[in-house]
Scaffold this active site. Structure first.
Site, PDB file in Angstrom:
ATOM      1  N   LYS A 102     -20.964  23.356 -15.283  1.00  0.00           N
ATOM      2  CA  LYS A 102     -20.946  24.777 -14.947  1.00  0.00           C
ATOM      3  C   LYS A 102     -19.629  25.487 -15.230  1.00  0.00           C
ATOM      4  O   LYS A 102     -19.494  26.523 -15.633  1.00  0.00           O
ATOM      5  CB  LYS A 102     -21.262  24.988 -13.509  1.00  0.00           C
ATOM      6  N   ASP A 125     -25.631  31.967  -8.027  1.00  0.00           N
ATOM      7  CA  ASP A 125     -25.779  31.102  -6.665  1.00  0.00           C
ATOM      8  C   ASP A 125     -25.772  32.107  -5.251  1.00  0.00           C
ATOM      9  O   ASP A 125     -26.045  32.142  -4.370  1.00  0.00           O
ATOM     10  CB  ASP A 125     -24.754  29.836  -6.492  1.00  0.00           C
TER      11      ASP A 125
END
Length: 280
Positions: free
Chosen positions: A68, A104
């Protein structure tokens, strides 16, 4: 059979990912000529994979551990959500450039609003347990929602302080030992740590002293109900599980790649619950 638009999820390892089940269900539901797969990409192969993403036939991809942070660094266009969190989980190609965002934040806030919308009427600060990437995403979400103060409790205090410095004066670090005392007067208390994952560990909060309106959320979704959520529910508190965050965070990427904004339906929730219970 070659499909029109293709997207994938990349990670190392990648076998555990439930993204193909989510996106595959939406592709079938909306009748799109598309495909979504999972691709195991070693850390040393990431730069080459992303620089040739379009040549490989992909319009974009999801990114999971351990890529990520590196994916954010490799993207040409970095959107505010990814910069705020310091990590990207969703990539797409636009005008020949690789774009990165982090969904997220959206996933957590959309799930919280869908499950416990009353949180917005509680004039008390949210408390976030943990100080990693997920904590950053959730702190950013609360700040974007207009919350005046967010408290962060972490087992390693220096990490909580670093997170607070990143976001500025509205975010306040607090000692891990104070989590129950501070949490008992929160609007929402959120576990972003690995405590409770696969049934191991528990943040060990004293729910008996909590105000009855505190909402208790966990981003862990295996098991579907963690020990923390069970204890909160037994104390009569409203709870928010982690599965909804997983489902809602998939929405923006699907829309970017395939041009349709998908819905998180009860049928999709049940499908994922059955998959988790079958594999857990």
């Amino acid at each position: 059979m070659k499909h029109g638009k293709q997207a994938c999820v990349i990670g190392w390892p990648i076998e555990h990912s439930r993204s193909p089940l989510i996106h595959g269900t939406w592709i079938a539901r909306y009748g799109i000529d598309a495909a979504y797969s999972k691709v195991a990409v070693k850390p040393e192969e990431l730069r080459d994979f992303l620089s040739t993403l379009g040549d490989r036939g992909f319009v974009g991809c999801n990114v999971t551990v351990p890529h990520k942070e590196a994916a954010l660094a490799l993207a040409a266009e970095r959107h505010p959500t990814a910069l705020a969190v310091g990590a990207a989980n969703t990539l797409w190609i636009e005008n020949g450039h690789l774009h990165a965002m982090n969904t997220d934040t959206y996933g957590f806030m959309a799930n919280l609003d869908a499950t416990a919308p009353q949180w917005r009427k509680i004039d008390r600060p949210p408390v976030v347990l943990g100080a990693g990437g997920a904590a950053r995403a959730i702190v950013f979400g609360f700040l974007e929602a207009g919350v005046g103060r967010v408290v962060v409790c972490n087992r390693a205090p220096d990490r909580a302080e670093t997170l607070a410095q990143h976001f500025g004066p509205k975010v306040e670090p607090a000692p891990w030992s104070e989590r129950s005392r501070i949490g008992c007067q929160a609007s929402v208390i959120v576990n972003t740590t690995t405590l409770g994952m696969k049934g191991a560990g528990d943040p060990d909060l004293d729910f008996q002293i909590f105000d009855s309106t505190v909402i208790v959320a966990d981003i862990v979704y295996v098991p579907l109900e963690t020990a923390m959520l069970k204890a909160a529910r037994a104390a009569g508190l409203a709870t928010v599980g982690g599965l909804g965050m997983l489902l809602h965070q998939a929405v923006p990427g699907f829309e970017k790649w395939f041009g349709i904004r998908p819905e998180v339906t009860p049928d999709l929730v049940r499908l994922l619950e059955a998959d988790i219970e079958g594999r857990a």
